[in-house]
Structures are given as C-alpha cells and as structure tokens.
Design an enzyme around this catalytic site. Structure first.
Site, short mmCIF file in Angstrom:
data_model
loop_
_atom_site.label_atom_id
_atom_site.label_comp_id
_atom_site.label_asym_id
_atom_site.label_seq_id
_atom_site.Cartn_x
_atom_site.Cartn_y
_atom_site.Cartn_z
N CYS A 427 11.76 3.50 6.10
CA CYS A 427 10.99 2.44 5.44
C CYS A 427 10.39 1.47 6.43
CB CYS A 427 11.89 1.70 4.46
SG CYS A 427 13.38 0.99 5.21
N HIS A 471 16.38 -1.87 3.26
CA HIS A 471 15.01 -1.45 3.01
C HIS A 471 14.04 -2.47 3.60
CE1 HIS A 471 12.07 1.04 1.09
NE2 HIS A 471 11.61 0.08 0.30
N ASP A 487 5.06 -1.59 -1.76
CA ASP A 487 6.06 -0.79 -1.06
C ASP A 487 5.49 0.59 -0.76
OD1 ASP A 487 8.26 0.38 0.01
OD2 ASP A 487 9.60 0.02 -1.69
#
Length: 692
Positions: A427, A471, A487
């Site tokens: 991520c 994350h 995201d």
C-alpha cells in the site's frame, strides 16, 4: 554469631521458588549477568541450608555489593536508558538475592517477604494483561503460604509435611478470598490515583505500530505481525469493513525516498485563525451525526492515536492538530483507553491555507522525470481535478500492477522505478506514487498512514485491529470539497479493502510469518479459533472495566448511582461498607469462639469444674487439668481415682495426637463424650456421698 532461629525447610524452599518465579517475567529485559547472579545466590543459599558451606563474610558481601551496583548503573546508561524504571527493578532484584545470602533470623525472612511483595507489584509496570495479573496473584498466594509455613511445625516429614503444606496453601487461599470484598469496596469507591502501571517506561523500549515516516516497503513489514494494535467498540451499528479507515498520521514531506510528517509545534486546530473543521458549520446538510466509539490502544511508545476521519477526543492530554491527527502529549507506554467522536462525512479545510497548500504540493527539485512527464500529459488531457484523479486510479487498475508483501527493492528514482518498471508493491508504494503524481500535476495531496479493516469478536461485539491491518492511502484537496480520501489499493486489490488482509494474503507464506495464534494460523480448527476469540474477549473486558477504570469513569459511575453529590455519598457509602465488613468479621470471630466453646468434651469438663467449685474446690485460671486433678487428690483423696480417669480422658480427647497426626477428638468424636460423661456421672455420685 550463634543462629537462634532455624528456618523451616519447607518455608525456605517455597521462598526460593517464589524468587525464581518473580524474576522469570523480567528475564528478557535484565542483563544476562543479573540472571547468573540470581542463580548463584539461590544455589549458595541451598548449600548453606544443607550445611555444606558457610555464610558469606564481610569481604565477600562488600565485593558483591560494590561490584553489582556500579555495574548495573553502567549497564543501563550504556544502553541509553539511564536511571529509570528498569534500573530500579534490577537493583530491587539484586537486593533481594543479596538478602537471601545473609538471611539468619526470622526478621530477615520477613524483610525478604516484603521485597517479594514489591517485586510482584513491579510486574504490573510492564504488563497488565489478565494472564500476568493472575500470575502475580498466584505469586501472592505462594508468599502468604510461605508466611503460614514459617509458623508451622518444622519437624514434620514425609506425608505429614505434604499435608501441612496443603493446609497452609488452603489457609492462604482463604485469606485472599476473605480480602476480596474489601478490595472491591476500595477499588470502586476510593478516589482514583495514578496507578503503578501508569508509570512511563523507558523511551528506548520497543516501538510498535505505524511510524512517522514511510519508505517503500516499510509498512509491508507489519504484514508479517499478528500483534494486536487496538480494540474498538461502537455505540451503535458498526460501519462496513471498507469504511474502517483508522487514521493515524499525515505524511506530507518527501525527500525523494522517504515520506515524513512536517516538523512544527504541536498546536491544536483551534489555535489557528483560518477556517477549519466544524461538523455543524461545514456540513452541507447542517448538523452531522457522529460515529461514537471506544478505543483501547496497546502500548506503542508513540504519541499518536487512531480514529476514523475527523476524530475528536475530549481529553486534556490529547490534541487534535492542524492535520486532524490525534496526538497525545506523552508517549503511549501503557494501554490507553479513549472515547472518540468521528465525522467521516463532514468536509474539512474547504478553504485551504497557503502554508498547507504549499506543503501539499512540495516535491524534490529533481528526480523521477518519467513521472513528471506522465503528470504533464494527464494535466493537459484533464482540466477537472477529479477527472484526473479517476484517470490515475484507472491506470492502477488497468495496467499490470501487483499487490504484494515482498516487493522488489527500488533504487534511484524510486517513483519512476515503481510506476514504469517493477509495478509490484504494498500500500505504501501505491499511496506514495499517487501523491507524487498528483503533486506533479499541481493537485494538493498527502499520504495518510494508519490501519484499515478489523476482525470482529462476536462474544463482546467489538473489533480487533492488528498490525497486519497497517495501511497507507491518499487524501486529495478538491475545490469546494476539502480533503477527500482516495485509496489506490482498492483499485489494485479490492479484496484487501472489502474483505481484509487475511482474505487476500491467506495463502501467502510471508503473511503472518511471525505468529500462528491467529484466525489464519489456527486454520480450520473451529474450536481453537473460538477459544482464541473467547480469551481475547475476556482480556478486553478486563482492560475495559479494570485497567481503564480511572477517575473519570469512577465519577461517571458514582454519579449514575448517587446523583449530583456523588463524591459525598461515596465517602458515606465507603465508611458504611467498611464498618459493615468489620462488623461481619467481629461476628464471625465471636461465632467461631462460641463454636469452639460448645465442644461437647470441653463442655462436660467445664461443667464438672463448675460443680467442684460449688463444693469448695475451685480451679485457678492458670491451673492446668493435670495439676488441678493432683491438687484435689491431695485435698479429697476419695475423689482422686475417678477424677484422674476423667482428667486422662479429657486430655487425650483435647490435646494428644495419634500416630497419623490427627487429634483423638477428631477420630473419636462419637465415643469420647459418652465415655467422659459416664465418668462425670460417677464423680457426681461420689461427691454426693462424700463429706460436705
């Protein structure tokens, strides 16, 4: 010097076992030489008791003390900890071991027992889990048992010794059970002060969780850990999994390799004059209904807390800074509980201050030319910022990008290498590259790090967030909307967001390689997974209602029970309950003494002495049964034979023991009173026929 007190063997061995159990939890944080010194002192003490070696002389004791003290200070100062909690605990352990070597008299034992109680308390500084709490409670039980054994028969051996230890352990357990009501009263009603376990640990202690800087691959390291980060209970309906973005820090400073948070004074949002976040004022629909939830954060040695977007905490030690981060004024060295209100649908910073805009557009002066070229092409193609952002997200989705915990290393122009060469990352790779690309296109953007997702525990209806939920995502400032979350991971690996890390990486060897006691590690063994959840639910209840019971929660509880004048009524209730407990103890003691006085054998004998006193033959209070019998025999020879038989049976029933160590009064509870009663009746007849 002559030894005037012989330490019971069983009590000594129990005491040595206690000292071993007290040191075990500190094994990993103490220097190895301290552990060796502890073993050396225990071994020497055993040899002293067996008579194979003598007590250490003054020179040896001085050598031990004056070498251990400076060595301890030097050890912890060289480790960067200085004079702190760890050093104090270390010196306390060393002092207890040295006291063990010179233990000669009863007072020395009790000093060592006091040190053992203190060491048991130090265990709560480092851990307040349910398991560690019961571990320390067990040690307290053993200490009380040792105190009982110190006053028992030192000559007992074999089965008698085992029986004596069992009864001592049972008595110690009864003492602890009897103390529970008083403990509960004091815990609930006595004004709360800062507990022992709130003491800050050394700053050099291991830091866990999200860091305040992010390099490619740094967050992926947390994907190997199944350690708990925090637990959350919602007041109301729990949001869906894809909405659980636990915001930690904003990273808006990039040097070409690493994203960091901007340095500056820790000021709350209210300290700024420009327009900021206002749930009621900025919401298009007017008032915004917040998400309300309770968080218990595990120790991190960091200052930042976690919450869903636009979180507010009503606590004097927590600040909501200008980036909407929740920051504590001191590191979280122990479990920390806080109540949060979040406004995830409210806009923030509709009017972006110039300083924040400049920081949200900052890029290194050179590097990553291919990314700058792509940004220029996108800017020429799209005038609308949201259209450009959607194009970037489609690029991640349509091009062959892969989401992995083991991405290849990036060298040189790291953003170019990821976007155009490797296209494999976690991520942090996607969030960092997207922010760089948007900034190059002139759109204010920033990296946000925290956690995403959770595991639900159905037994107490709360969420468990683990380190592998770490994350990173993107916040972009859009005209008229403020900061909006995007995201890129959701476009590359949507299952990661909607179902969680375990669903996406479940069959990858690198995922959770540091832990096995998880839903994934337990595999398909359903009952083991249920046991794991039940144990965690017990731990959560313990933390929520015991460890987190502070002055604020106490005041809320007292106000709920007593109303406005809660503190005054609490003092009255405290005095009344303590008085009641004392009255119950007094009643129990009276009942116990009365019960002993009603023993049938003793009752018969006391009735006999009263009858003899009425005949002019009273027994002196300091006169024993045998001496009383001999005196009456001299004064009234005609009564001597029968009275001697009565006295012999009474003494055997009340005082003497059988070969099995049990009293005759216990073994012959039925026949002894009957036999004694016959002799008493016979003696009464003799008194009537004798001279007055």
């Amino acid at each position: 010097m002559a030894v005037t007190y012989q330490i019971p063997r069983t009590a000594l061995y129990w005491l040595l076992s206690i000292l071993v159990l007290l040191v075990l939890p500190h094994t990993l944080r103490l220097p190895i030489w301290v552990m060796l010194l502890s073993a050396f002192c225990i071994g020497w003490r055993v040899l002293i008791h067996k008579g194979k070696i003598g007590y250490p002389g003054r020179c040896i004791k001085a050598l031990l003390v004056f070498s251990a003290l400076p060595l301890s200070v030097w050890q912890f100062r060289s480790d960067g900890e200085g004079v702190g909690v760890d050093l104090a605990v270390c010196l306390l352990i060393i002092g207890a071991k040295f006291k063990l070597l010179e233990m000669r008299y009863r007072r020395d034992i009790y000093i060592l027992i006091i040190l053992a109680f203190m060491l048991a308390l130090t265990g709560f500084i480092y851990s307040q889990t349910l398991v560690s709490s019961f571990y320390n409670l067990g040690i307290v039980l053993l200490i009380l048992t040792t105190m009982v054994l110190l006053n028992r028969n030192i000559s007992a051996t074999g089965s008698d010794s085992v029986r004596m230890q069992g009864t001592s352990l049972r008595l110690a357990g009864i003492l602890i059970l009897q103390s529970i009501p008083v403990m509960l009263i004091l815990f609930i009603l006595v004004p709360r002060i800062t507990p022992l376990w709130a003491m800050p640990l050394p700053a050099s202690s291991t830091r866990t969780g999200i860091s305040d800087e992010m390099t490619p691959g740094s967050i992926s390291q947390l994907g190997r850990s199944g350690e708990l980060a925090f637990r959350v209970t919602f007041n109301g309906k729990t949001p869906p999994h894809e909405m659980l973005y636990w915001r930690g820090l904003v990273l808006d400073n990039f040097d070409g390799q690493t994203w960091r948070r901007s340095e500056g004074p820790l000021l709350p949002r209210g300290a700024f004059n420009e327009e900021g976040f206002s749930p009621a004022g900025n919401s298009p629909a007017g008032a915004v209904a917040p998400l309300v939830y309770d968080v218990i954060l595990e120790p991190t040695q960091q200052q930042w807390l976690y919450g869903i977007r636009l979180a507010q905490v009503n606590a004097s030690e927590v600040i909501q800074d200008r980036y909407d981060n929740l920051v504590s004024i001191r590191p979280i060295s122990q479990r920390y509980r806080y109540l949060v209100q979040s406004y995830p649908d409210a806009p923030s910073d509709i009017n972006l201050p110039r300083g924040m805009r400049n920081r949200a557009l900052q890029l290194p002066e050179d590097g990553n030319p291919r990314t700058h070229t792509l940004a220029a092409e996108l800017r020429a193609e799209y005038d609308n910022d949201r259209d450009l952002i959607n194009s970037v997200l489609r690029h991640y989705n349509e091009e062959p990008f892969f989401y992995t915990l083991t991405p290849p290393a990036l060298q040189g122009n790291s953003i170019d290498a990821f976007l155009f060469d490797t296209r494999q990352g976690f991520c942090g790779h996607y969030a960092g590259s997207m922010v760089y690309l948007l900034r190059a296109a002139g759109i204010p953007a920033r990296v946000v790090v925290g956690y995403q997702g959770a595991e639900s525990n159905p037994f107490e209806e709360y969420l468990m967030i683990y380190q592998y939920n770490a994350h990173a995502w993107v916040e972009v400032w859009l005209q008229g909307e403020g900061w909006v979350r995007f995201d890129p991971t959701a476009w590359v690996a949507p299952e990661r967001i909607t179902q969680g890390m375990e669903a996406f990486f479940g069959e990858r060897a690198s995922f959770l390689e540091e832990t096995t006691f998880s839903r994934l590690g337990l595999g398909s063994v359903a009952w083991l997974n249920v046991m794991r959840l039940r144990l965690d639910a017990m731990e959560y209840t313990w933390n929520r209602f015991v460890i987190s019971y502070n002055s604020d929660l106490q005041l809320d509880l007292l106000q709920e029970v007593f109303g406005e004048n809660a503190r005054e009524y609490a003092v009255i209730a405290l005095v009344a309950l303590i008085t009641l407990c004392m009255a119950l103890v007094a009643a129990f003691m009276w009942w116990r003494n009365r019960r002993q006085a009603l023993d049938p054998v003793l009752t018969l004998y006391l009735n006999l002495t009263d009858m003899l006193a009425a005949k002019g033959l009273p027994r002196s209070p300091a006169e024993g049964p045998v001496a009383y019998c001999e005196r009456i025999g001299r004064e009234r020879p005609e009564l001597y034979a029968t009275l001697k038989s009565v006295t012999r049976q009474f003494v055997q029933a009340m005082y003497r023991q059988t070969s099995n160590g049990e009293s005759n009064a216990e073994n012959s509870a039925a026949d002894k009173p009957a036999m004694l009663r016959e002799q008493v009746v016979k003696l009464k007849k003799e008194l009537k026929t004798s001279r007055t």
